[in-house]
Structure formats: C-alpha cells, structure tokens
Scaffold this motif. Structure first.
Motif, short mmCIF file in Angstrom:
data_model
loop_
_atom_site.label_atom_id
_atom_site.label_comp_id
_atom_site.label_asym_id
_atom_site.label_seq_id
_atom_site.Cartn_x
_atom_site.Cartn_y
_atom_site.Cartn_z
N THR A 112 0.85 -1.20 0.00
CA THR A 112 0.00 0.00 0.00
C THR A 112 0.88 1.25 0.00
N LEU A 113 1.92 1.21 0.83
CA LEU A 113 2.88 2.32 0.89
C LEU A 113 3.57 2.49 -0.47
N ALA A 114 3.90 1.37 -1.11
CA ALA A 114 4.57 1.44 -2.42
C ALA A 114 3.66 2.09 -3.46
N ALA A 115 2.37 1.79 -3.42
CA ALA A 115 1.43 2.40 -4.37
C ALA A 115 1.33 3.90 -4.11
N ALA A 116 1.36 4.28 -2.82
CA ALA A 116 1.32 5.72 -2.47
C ALA A 116 2.58 6.41 -2.98
N GLU A 117 3.72 5.76 -2.78
CA GLU A 117 4.99 6.37 -3.20
C GLU A 117 5.08 6.48 -4.72
N ALA A 118 4.43 5.56 -5.42
CA ALA A 118 4.49 5.57 -6.88
C ALA A 118 3.45 6.53 -7.48
N GLY A 119 2.70 7.23 -6.64
CA GLY A 119 1.78 8.27 -7.14
C GLY A 119 0.53 7.73 -7.81
N LYS A 120 0.10 6.55 -7.41
CA LYS A 120 -1.08 5.96 -8.05
C LYS A 120 -2.37 6.53 -7.49
N ARG A 121 -3.44 6.22 -8.16
CA ARG A 121 -4.77 6.46 -7.59
C ARG A 121 -5.00 5.29 -6.64
N LEU A 122 -5.05 5.59 -5.35
CA LEU A 122 -5.02 4.53 -4.33
C LEU A 122 -6.37 4.43 -3.64
N GLU A 128 -5.77 -1.07 8.25
CA GLU A 128 -4.66 -1.33 9.17
C GLU A 128 -3.38 -0.59 8.74
N ALA A 129 -3.22 -0.33 7.43
CA ALA A 129 -2.04 0.39 6.96
C ALA A 129 -2.02 1.80 7.56
N LEU A 130 -3.17 2.46 7.61
CA LEU A 130 -3.24 3.81 8.19
C LEU A 130 -3.11 3.77 9.71
N VAL A 131 -3.66 2.72 10.32
CA VAL A 131 -3.58 2.62 11.78
C VAL A 131 -2.12 2.41 12.21
N MET A 132 -1.39 1.62 11.41
CA MET A 132 0.01 1.33 11.74
C MET A 132 0.90 2.54 11.50
N SER A 133 0.67 3.22 10.39
CA SER A 133 1.63 4.25 10.00
C SER A 133 0.93 5.36 9.23
N ILE A 138 0.25 9.16 4.68
CA ILE A 138 -0.28 10.46 4.24
C ILE A 138 0.85 11.31 3.64
N ASP A 139 2.05 11.25 4.24
CA ASP A 139 3.20 12.00 3.69
C ASP A 139 3.57 11.48 2.32
N ALA A 140 3.56 10.15 2.16
CA ALA A 140 3.94 9.56 0.87
C ALA A 140 2.95 10.01 -0.21
N VAL A 141 1.68 10.05 0.13
CA VAL A 141 0.65 10.49 -0.82
C VAL A 141 0.90 11.95 -1.21
N ALA A 142 1.18 12.79 -0.22
CA ALA A 142 1.38 14.22 -0.49
C ALA A 142 2.63 14.44 -1.35
N ARG A 143 3.69 13.69 -1.07
CA ARG A 143 4.94 13.88 -1.82
C ARG A 143 4.84 13.43 -3.26
N SER A 144 4.14 12.29 -3.47
CA SER A 144 4.12 11.71 -4.83
C SER A 144 2.99 12.27 -5.69
N GLY A 145 2.01 12.91 -5.03
CA GLY A 145 0.83 13.35 -5.80
C GLY A 145 -0.15 12.22 -6.07
N ALA A 146 -0.04 11.13 -5.30
CA ALA A 146 -1.03 10.04 -5.41
C ALA A 146 -2.41 10.59 -5.04
N LYS A 147 -3.46 9.93 -5.55
CA LYS A 147 -4.82 10.34 -5.18
C LYS A 147 -5.36 9.28 -4.24
N LEU A 148 -5.61 9.65 -2.99
CA LEU A 148 -6.06 8.69 -1.98
C LEU A 148 -7.58 8.77 -1.84
N LEU A 149 -8.27 7.67 -2.05
CA LEU A 149 -9.74 7.65 -1.95
C LEU A 149 -10.15 6.55 -0.97
#
Ligand code: NAD
Ligand code: MG
Length: 399
Positions: A112-122, A128-133, A138-149
C-alpha cells in the motif's frame, strides 16, 4: 477516455471479489492489470480465467507454482509471480493507474505504501495500513501526488459529504466542517447479555447481521475494535483531533457516516449496506457508475435508530481512543496486538472477552516511540506481536 489499468491487492477476499464485480460493469473504462492473493489457488485461478490479468501474484511460492500449472493447462497467458516483492512490482510500474489496497491486516502495509509512493490512484480498504503508520502513508501520498480515496464505507461516506475539491489528508476544518459521526452497527452482540460473552464462538462472531466480510474484520466488528481502527483511520484521512470524531450506534447500517458543519448542518450518506457502493464511488470518482447495489427503499427501512455505544460492552473502542491519544507507535502496537488476539480467538485458543484484555496488556507493556520511520513502525509491530503472542499463551483462558 484512456483505459484505466487496475491492480487489486487481495483480489480473492471479500473486498477483492466485490471490486472485480464492479470493474466488470465498465470494460470500456477499466482493465485488470494484476490480481494478488496469499495462497488461494482455486479462487485466483478462477479470477484469472474470468478477467485475464497480465500478472497474477501469489505470496506463497508453493501456491504460486500450483497456480502457474493450472493456468498453463487452461491456456491462460497470465504471468504468475510469487513473493512479497512481486506485490510491490505490480503496484509500482507505469503499466498501472489504479490500485485497490484490499489485503487484510499489517501484511498490506508495504504494497500500500509502495502504491502511495508511486503516485497511483489509491483506493484504500486496508485500514490497518493507516492505523500502523498514518503519518508515513499520508506523507507519501502528499509527496508523490497520489490520489487517496477511502473505500471503508464510513470514510467513503464522509468523503462524499465533503466538497469535491477536498483532498484526503487535508484538515477538514478548512471546509467549514467541525467533526464527524462514525456510525457502527454494534455487530452481532449488541444485545447479548454481558455474562454470556465468554461463550461466544468464532462462528457467531463472524455472522454479522448487516455486512458480509472477511473473518478478521468480522471479529473486529463484533468487538467494535473495527470502529476503533476506523476512528484512527479517520484521524489520518481527515486530519481530525480525536475529540472531533464521535461514534454512534446505528443498527440499521443505512446511514454510513456524517459530517457536522459549523453552521449546524449535518450531511449524511445513505445506502444499502453493500461494499460495492463505496468501491464503485472510488473507482469512478469524480463521476458515478453502476454498482449492482439495489436501490435503497426507505419505506422498507422504516426507521433509523441512533444510540451511544456502551464502554462496558465494547472495551476495544476505548483502547483505540487511548492509543490514538498516546500517539507515536501506540496505534501500531494496538493493531498488532489485535491481530494476534483475533487470530487466537479464531483458532479457539482464547475466549472472546480475552481479546480486549490481551490488547490492553500489550499496550501497557510495550512502550510507544515516535512513528517517524518505517523501520521504527515495523520494530514496534514485531515487538507488540511478540508480547501479545506470549500473553495469549500464558494468560489466554481457553473457551
Ligand atoms: P478477506 O479476509 O476476505 O481477504 C483478504 C485478502 O488479503 C485475500 O485476498 C488474501 O489472499 C489476502 N491476504 C491475506 N493475508 C495476506 C498476506 N499475508 N499477504 C498478501 N495477501 C494476503 O478480507 P476483507 O474482508 O476483504 O478485508 C480486506 C481489507 O479491507 C481489510 O483491511 C478490511 O479491514 C478492509 N475492509 C473490509 C470491508 C468488508 O466489507 N469486507 C469493509 C471495509 C474495510
Ligand atoms: Mg467500515
């Protein structure tokens, strides 16, 4: 419009199956790039036959070999890859536009983190990914320009009640929103006498009255840890303080959640309890598409009830707020302890009430630290799993 190429992480699960059902309704818009599973050969083979992805990933190598054999014999050209690294590959490359993150539990974090870092539409189901980290994701999404839905029905409802220009991770207050109401069905034990909680079986805990889900999230719904994880998920998705997140029991599961605005308005999203609605919403956003969900019949629903959750009945909810307020890796520790305890309950090694006790003991024993690096988060996860595993072996009361 260009075809959108989709990878589904966890395609053989409840969310994965519903995602394929929705995707297949618009073949002009969506193409399946990759499907992934842990070890379910039969189901993944069936999905490859029906959807013809370019790649299938099986985390378990033996299951991967069996899948390769099956597909070759059936004349399906899907390339089979194995292992965790292959999960990262199928979410990162330029041949993928959209990633549905629907692996259950901590195992979903790295892809999930890799998809965020790669700037995908996620499209995020793996709460659990958000609960853990949360901060890292959220930083990875902001940096890469991924779209988090958000796919989780409550967070998807909240997202739908916010202005279209709103971006997940931004403070909701900037849109005039003050806070949210997360609705919770109360699960199968909303009315069971407390002195009979010790007898609860895995089968009863997995029989949710309104939703059809995987086993882990079904138990989380029965303990209401699911709502606790969702409070933490909401904190990161909508940049909210814990006090701005309120939980309300709503046994009909028709109002999926609500946003309260400064002018006194409360906006809600309603619909039948079927995950294909939020899945279709995130796939088609900012447009709409058919999902196969039957229209809501308000006359059949008749009434909508709202009551406060009981802390005696649902101690896991307070544990989640406590971890959120403690900050740092406390929520990572909470999540890990919960995964260990739920698995032990499903294996009939501990009773239902022991789940909350094991989590509380782990939160007390394992010290939280700043959640500012992946290494730190993985270390906290490992330490909490280790502690909770020992706790379960030592103090777990057999049912
Ligand atoms: P599920 O148990 O039905 O499916 C889990 C999927 O993850 C399967 O495809 C499985 O092969 C895969 N998987 C399991 N362990 C893995 C591992 N170690 N490595 C790689 N893949 C692995 O779960 P689900 O109910 O579909 O839930 C998936 C996620 O979506 C969870 O995080 C859950 O909280 C969230 N969610 C589910 C629902 C729902 O209605 N089912 C609703 C909201 C959110
Ligand atoms: Mg939910």
């Amino acid at each position: 419009m260009a075809l959108e190429r989709v990878t589904i992480l966890g395609s053989t699960g409840s969310i994965g199956v519903s995602t394929l059902d929705v995707l297949a309704r618009d073949p002009e818009r969506f193409e399946v790039h990759a499907l992934t599973a842990q070890s379910n050969v039969e189901k993944l083979a069936e999905q490859c036959l029906a959807h013809r992805p370019a790649v299938a990933v099986m985390v378990d190598p033996e299951a991967g070999a069996a899948l390769r054999d099956l597909l070759q014999r059936a004349g399906v050209g899907t390339e089979v890859r194995v292992g965790v690294d292959a999960l990262i590959e199928v979410v990162s490359g330029p041949e993928v536009d959209v990633v549905m993150a629907a692996i259950v539990g901590a195992a979903g974090l790295l892809p999930t983190l890799a998809a965020a870092e790669a700037g995908k539409r996620l499209l995020l189901a793996n709460k659990e990914a958000l609960v853990m980290s949360g901060a890292l994701l959220i930083d990875a999404v902001a940096r890469s320009g991924a779209k988090l839905l958000p796919v989780d029905s409550e967070h998807n409802a909240i997202f739908q009640c916010l202005p279209e220009a709103y971006t997940c991770g931004d403070a909701m207050h900037s849109c005039g929103a003050e806070g949210i109401w997360l609705t919770a069905s109360g699960g199968p034990f909303r009315e069971r006498p407390l002195d009979r909680f010790g007898e609860i079986t895995p089968e009863e805990a997995c029989a949710h009255p309104n939703w059809d889900m995987g086993r882990k999230i079904s138990v989380d719904s029965a303990t209401m840890m699911n709502k606790g994880l969702e409070v933490i998920e909401a904190r990161w998705l909508f940049a909210l303080e814990p006090e701005a997140i309120r939980v309300v029991l709503h046994p009909q599961s028709v109002v999926h959640s609500m946003v309260a605005y400064t002018d006194g308005s409360v906006l809600a999203q309603l619909g039948n309890p079927d995950m294909r609605t939020p899945i279709a919403h995130t796939l088609a956003w900012p447009r709409r598409m058919g999902s196969g969900v039957s229209p809501l019949d308000l006359f059949a629903v008749g009434r909508l009830d709202f009551t406060p959750p009981s802390s005696e009945r649902f101690p896991c909810l307070a544990l989640a707020y406590h971890a959120l307020e403690a900050g740092g890796t406390a929520t990572t520790i909470l999540n890990a302890a919960n995964e260990v305890a739920v698995e032990a309950f499903l294996d009939r090694r501990i009773s239902f009430p022991t789940i909350a006790q094991g989590i509380a003991a782990t939160l007390d024993a394992v010290t939280s630290s700043p959640a500012d690096s992946l290494e730190g988060i993985l270390a906290a996860d490992a330490e909490a799993r280790d502690y909770a595993g020992h706790w379960v072996n030592r103090y777990g009361h057999r049912p």
